[in-house]
Design a protein around this motif. Structure first.
Motif, PDB file in Angstrom:
ATOM      1  N   GLN A  46       0.831  -1.195   0.000  1.00 15.10           N
ATOM      2  CA  GLN A  46       0.000   0.000   0.000  1.00 15.10           C
ATOM      3  C   GLN A  46       0.873   1.256   0.000  1.00 15.10           C
ATOM      4  O   GLN A  46       1.859   1.345   0.734  1.00 15.10           O
ATOM      5  CB  GLN A  46      -0.912   0.024   1.233  1.00 15.10           C
ATOM      6  N   LYS A  47       0.513   2.217  -0.852  1.00 12.36           N
ATOM      7  CA  LYS A  47       1.181   3.519  -0.851  1.00 12.36           C
ATOM      8  C   LYS A  47       0.095   4.595  -0.930  1.00 12.36           C
ATOM      9  O   LYS A  47      -0.619   4.676  -1.934  1.00 12.36           O
ATOM     10  CB  LYS A  47       2.138   3.651  -2.039  1.00 12.36           C
ATOM     11  N   HIS A  48      -0.020   5.378   0.139  1.00 15.34           N
ATOM     12  CA  HIS A  48      -1.063   6.411   0.227  1.00 15.34           C
ATOM     13  C   HIS A  48      -2.454   5.827  -0.001  1.00 15.34           C
ATOM     14  O   HIS A  48      -3.303   6.428  -0.667  1.00 15.34           O
ATOM     15  CB  HIS A  48      -0.807   7.540  -0.782  1.00 15.34           C
ATOM     16  N   GLY A  49      -2.678   4.638   0.542  1.00 18.53           N
ATOM     17  CA  GLY A  49      -3.980   4.004   0.461  1.00 18.53           C
ATOM     18  C   GLY A  49      -4.302   3.354  -0.872  1.00 18.53           C
ATOM     19  O   GLY A  49      -5.432   2.915  -1.098  1.00 18.53           O
ATOM     20  N   VAL A  50      -3.295   3.279  -1.763  1.00 20.83           N
ATOM     21  CA  VAL A  50      -3.501   2.703  -3.092  1.00 20.83           C
ATOM     22  C   VAL A  50      -2.623   1.460  -3.243  1.00 20.83           C
ATOM     23  O   VAL A  50      -1.499   1.422  -2.730  1.00 20.83           O
ATOM     24  CB  VAL A  50      -3.143   3.740  -4.197  1.00 20.83           C
ATOM     25  N   ASP A  51      -3.152   0.454  -3.935  1.00 22.02           N
ATOM     26  CA  ASP A  51      -2.379  -0.776  -4.158  1.00 22.02           C
ATOM     27  C   ASP A  51      -1.250  -0.543  -5.172  1.00 22.02           C
ATOM     28  O   ASP A  51      -1.487  -0.037  -6.276  1.00 22.02           O
ATOM     29  CB  ASP A  51      -3.293  -1.895  -4.686  1.00 22.02           C
ATOM     30  N   ALA A  72       5.384  -0.031  -9.234  1.00 21.72           N
ATOM     31  CA  ALA A  72       4.375   0.562 -10.104  1.00 21.72           C
ATOM     32  C   ALA A  72       3.006   0.403  -9.457  1.00 21.72           C
ATOM     33  O   ALA A  72       2.776  -0.535  -8.691  1.00 21.72           O
ATOM     34  CB  ALA A  72       4.380  -0.103 -11.474  1.00 21.72           C
ATOM     35  N   GLN A  73       2.099   1.321  -9.794  1.00 20.32           N
ATOM     36  CA  GLN A  73       0.749   1.233  -9.253  1.00 20.32           C
ATOM     37  C   GLN A  73      -0.005   0.089  -9.918  1.00 20.32           C
ATOM     38  O   GLN A  73       0.110  -0.135 -11.122  1.00 20.32           O
ATOM     39  CB  GLN A  73       0.000   2.548  -9.488  1.00 20.32           C
ATOM     40  N   LEU A  74      -0.745  -0.669  -9.108  1.00 16.26           N
ATOM     41  CA  LEU A  74      -1.530  -1.788  -9.626  1.00 16.26           C
ATOM     42  C   LEU A  74      -2.768  -1.260 -10.336  1.00 16.26           C
ATOM     43  O   LEU A  74      -3.508  -0.432  -9.794  1.00 16.26           O
ATOM     44  CB  LEU A  74      -1.942  -2.712  -8.482  1.00 16.26           C
TER      45      LEU A  74
END
Length: 455
Positions: A46-51, A72-74
């Motif tokens: 998790q990064k800033h509430g994002v997977d 990278a963002q999922l």
């Protein structure tokens, strides 16, 4: 956005600036819908509430030393069906792709591509409206030099590789260039050694091999002999001298020597339980009639023992033609083999490539329309083929019988089962790598590493 579509080849070098991947070779495949990137050690966080996804990539095929850590963002998780029909659930990311002078966003699925020929697959979704593929071309947008790859992917902290010499005659030959490239990609110091420039000092206390100009070749770990038929005697003597200096030869001089003797190699294979087409050999032309009957009559194949790779091979379609060819060769004191013609093979044979006791690739070869292919290999087309367990067993058994770590084993399919035609100790790579898209040169380097248990 591009103003017009760019023409690319079946292989191209690209980069991913956001992932900090400076160079990666991609297979361009309009038959694949999605694009795929090699990834191992995949973890979601998790990064800033994002997977997000973190993963490692070895951007160079068969090189585990060069590792890039990526994040990278999922975007999604999808079930993807591979070309072999296998279904796999994969993570999907979106990142920037740089190809030539253009950069645009693409979606990539992450998967372990260790068993594939490329670390990157560029599918049609990423190409729409931008690229046109010319499958006959490669690297239309350029490729990085070996120095560029070394600069970006190798550091002084890496373990020093082996010093490997490639013993051959033509540095521009595809096979030789690929072997040099594969060795360098795996971190080894590769040297092309022209057989004609090497000379030997035979001495009880200090034997040596010198290279043109007087340089002493005394610090090699291994050599890869790629000896053309006309250089067999000298090339094997040179390989034998390297072996006496405790340098590992991927194929030994004794193995190469016996593989080049067609009659002896066939006798050796038969003694090891490998079936071949019925073959006859005689010294006197007075025995021609019985020799022809011995192999089942005409049509039949006449092979010069000194010939190689389709040269010195004649198809005699009638008994009269067979008698003429055999007697003509005998009048020249040429040694020949007479072999049954396998009609049901229909102009096709198989080439199985064996490295270190394992079949690493296989292809089917077929003569071009109007050309002759009978119990031999020559021009024509090459295509991927599924070989049977029995054909693999024969190829492995033949290479072991010949004591070859690297061998091209030619097999023909007959009504009585697969029959072995020939074992080649310096098989070419271009046709089979092109047909199968497998890194066979890399497999050869791995076989050397295994001998040294090098990591």
């Amino acid at each position: 956005m591009m103003s017009e579509k760019v023409i690319v080849g079946s292989e191209e070098w690209c980069s991913f600036p956001t992932l900090k991947i400076p160079f990666i070779k991609a297979r361009v495949d309009s038959g694949a819908k999605t694009s795929a990137l090699h990834a191992v050690n995949i973890k979601m966080f998790q990064k800033h509430g994002v997977d997000w996804i973190q993963f490692d990539i070895n951007p160079l095929q068969n090189n585990e030393k060069a590792v890039i850590h990526c994040e990278a963002q999922l975007v999604d998780q999808r079930v993807v069906k591979s070309s072999s029909g296998f279904r796999e659930k994969r993570y999907v990311i979106r990142t920037e792709l740089e190809l030539g002078e253009d950069t645009w966003g693409v979606e990539l699925t992450l998967t372990n591509r260790d068993s594939m020929g490329y670390r990157m697959l560029l599918g049609r979704e990423a190409m729409l409206g931008r690229l046109i593929v010319d499958p006959e071309k490669r690297f239309q947008l350029g490729q990085p030099s070996t120095e560029n790859l070394k600069t970006h992917y190798y550091t002084e902290t890496h373990k020093k590789g082996l010093k490997i010499g490639l013993l051959a005659s033509n540095p521009e030959l595809y096979s030789n260039k690929r072997i040099i490239e594969a060795g360098e990609m795996r971190g080894h110091e590769m040297h092309f050694l022209n057989l004609k420039y090497c000379y030997m000092k035979l001495d009880a206390t200090k034997p040596e091999i010198h290279y043109r100009g007087g340089r002493v070749l005394d610090d090699f770990d291994a050599v890869i002999p790629r000896i053309r038929p006309s250089m067999t005697y000298y090339g094997c003597a040179l390989t034998r001298h390297f072996e006496s200096l405790k340098v590992f030869a991927l194929n030994s001089a004794s193995a190469i020597t016996q593989s080049r003797d067609k009659l002896y190699s066939l006798q050796l294979l038969l003694n090891n339980g490998v079936d071949i087409p019925t073959t006859g050999f005689a010294n006197s032309p007075l025995d021609t009639d019985d020799l022809i009957k011995m192999v089942g009559g005409s049509p039949l194949i006449v092979k010069l023992l000194e010939g190689t790779q389709g040269k010195g091979v004649v198809l005699a379609e009638t008994k009269k033609a067979a008698e003429s060819v055999i007697n003509a060769f005998k009048s020249l004191n040429a040694n020949i083999l007479v072999q049954e013609f396998i009609k049901e093979a229909n102009g096709k044979d198989l080439r199985l490539f064996v490295v270190d006791g394992k079949v690493v690739a296989a292809m089917q070869r077929e003569a071009a329309p109007g050309e002759f292919r009978a119990n031999i290999h020559m021009g024509g087309t090459a295509s991927i083929v599924k070989v049977t367990a029995e054909e693999k067993r024969i190829a492995i058994k033949a290479s072991k019988a010949m004591n070859l770590k690297v061998a091209g084993v030619d097999i023909i399919r007959s009504a009585k089962g697969p029959l072995l035609l020939e074992v080649n100790s310096s098989p070419g790579l271009e046709g089979i790598e092109g047909a199968t898209q497998k890194d066979i040169a890399g497999e050869m380097i791995k076989a050397i590493e295994k001998n040294f248990k090098w990591q």
